[in-house]
Structure formats: C-alpha cells, structure tokens
Design an enzyme around this catalytic site. Structure first.
Site, short mmCIF file in Angstrom:
data_model
loop_
_atom_site.label_atom_id
_atom_site.label_comp_id
_atom_site.label_asym_id
_atom_site.label_seq_id
_atom_site.Cartn_x
_atom_site.Cartn_y
_atom_site.Cartn_z
N ASP A 40 47.11 26.52 55.43
CA ASP A 40 46.17 27.06 56.41
C ASP A 40 46.42 26.31 57.73
O ASP A 40 46.99 25.20 57.72
CB ASP A 40 44.74 26.82 55.93
CG ASP A 40 43.71 27.14 56.98
OD1 ASP A 40 43.69 28.28 57.48
OD2 ASP A 40 42.93 26.23 57.31
N ASP B 129 43.91 26.22 61.02
CA ASP B 129 42.71 25.62 61.62
C ASP B 129 41.98 24.72 60.63
O ASP B 129 41.55 25.16 59.56
CB ASP B 129 41.76 26.72 62.12
CG ASP B 129 42.32 27.46 63.31
OD1 ASP B 129 42.48 26.83 64.37
OD2 ASP B 129 42.61 28.66 63.19
N ASP C 139 41.22 23.98 53.85
CA ASP C 139 40.11 23.08 54.22
C ASP C 139 38.76 23.75 54.10
O ASP C 139 37.74 23.12 54.39
CB ASP C 139 40.29 22.57 55.66
CG ASP C 139 39.98 23.64 56.67
OD1 ASP C 139 40.60 24.72 56.62
OD2 ASP C 139 39.10 23.42 57.52
#
Length: 215
Positions: free
Chosen positions: A9, A11, A166
């Site tokens: 991922d 961001d 995250d």
C-alpha cells in the site's frame, strides 16, 4: 511455496501521508468552528472516499459550505505539510532486501495515479517498483481488485505474494485477493483492529524482511 512478490500500500504504509491529510482536515473543521470526529475518519481511511466523506460531514455541521471553493485550500495545505515527508523508517531496508532477493515489487493504492506516482518520485522510491496500481484505474479497497491487478502485473500468484498494509480496509482487500498480509500500522491507525492480518508489526524496523520471509 517461496515468496516471489511483495505488494505495498502507499498512503500510511510506504510513507506517512495520512498524518498530513488528517491534520489538514482537522484544521479545516476547526476553522469552521467544529471538530472532526476521529471515528468518521477511521471509517473511510484506506479507501477512495475520504475527500467526499469529509466534505459531506463538514456540510452537516456547517450548512451552506461550498466544497468546491474549499478543495484547493485543503489540497494546498496537505502539500505544504508533506514537503518534508520521507519514507517510513525501515522501508528502504525492506525494498533493498527485496531487490537483493530478486523479488518483484508493486504498489497497490486506492489513491490516484497522479498522487501516488508524484510522491514515489519525490521520495526516490519509484525505481524499486515494477508496477504501480491505483484507484483511478481499479476499484478501491476494500475491494480486492487492486491486489488482483498487482498480481497480474507481476506475473505472480496470491500464494507467492505478501501484502503490506496500514489499515483494516487494506488488509480486507489483500486477504480477499488471497495474499498473506502483514499489517504495519502507523501512528494514526495503530489503535484499529488488525485481526484479519496474518502478521502485525509495530514498524518496519521491528522485523527484517529476511526474518519475515523465512517465517
């Protein structure tokens, strides 16, 4: 089956852009005499719906507000906060180790290609990745489409790949695509539920990639 590919991922995972974006929205809400409820932020973090959801929520608190007029202001504030941004600690070690092992690397992000690619270039990370899949060309997380597209781009099966995320929405997407998923929460997402993840690390420095691959 040996690991042949890693999918990250962007961001909040490769770089902590989410802190800057959240701060910008908090400032915007406060400038209009109200507070942004964190539970509303957590409901959309890691998806493609952050901006419209935040403007819709602000409009509930401040009737008559013009989102189109505010958008350039919030965007400029985010970019100002991101000027000193660097990769998350330990990310470069992971990417270098992956390349040493000959692993294929991809980014799978719900954000737009313009956002992701410009930041990858600015952070000096673009050279590591064989493919960058983004939310303007694929269905956003928690839909698995981005991860399925990443596997296709890398020529790898789900059993041969590890995802790094995250947010719980991201973990859901990776698991729905059949990947092993390592959650590496940041300061914004550390309190969320990562029960779906196969492994949860407090940071990239907590366990070297070699140790993770041997597991």
């Amino acid at each position: 089956m040996p690991t042949r590919a890693l999918v990250f991922d962007f961001d909040g995972t490769l770089a902590d852009t989410e802190s800057a974006v959240l701060q910008s929205w908090q400032e915007t809400f406060r400038a209009h005499g109200t507070e942004l409820p964190l539970e509303a932020w957590y409901a959309v973090i890691g998806t493609q719906h952050t901006t419209p959801a935040m403007f819709a929520l602000l409009a509930e608190h401040v009737p008559g507000i013009d989102p189109k007029a505010l958008q350039p202001v919030t965007k400029a504030r985010v970019h100002a906060l991101l000027e000193s941004l660097g990769p998350r600690e330990g990310v470069l070690d992971y990417l270098e180790t992956a390349k040493d092992h000959g692993l294929k690397l991809a980014v799978a992000s719900s954000s737009s290609g313009g956002w992701v690619n410009s930041h990858l270039d600015g952070l000096g990370l673009a050279r590591y990745f064989d493919a960058v899949l983004t939310g303007d060309r694929h269905r956003a997380k928690p839909d698995p489409d981005l991860y399925l597209a990443a596997l296709d781009a890398l020529g790898a099966t789900a059993e041969e790949a590890i995802a790094f995320e995250d947010t719980p929405h991201g973990v859901t997407a990776a698991k729905a695509a059949g990947l092993t998923c390592v959650a590496v929460p940041n300061a914004i997402t550390a309190s969320l539920d990562f029960g779906q993840a196969d492994v949860v690390l407090p940071s990239f420095t907590a366990k070297p990639l070699d140790a993770l691959l041997s597991r």
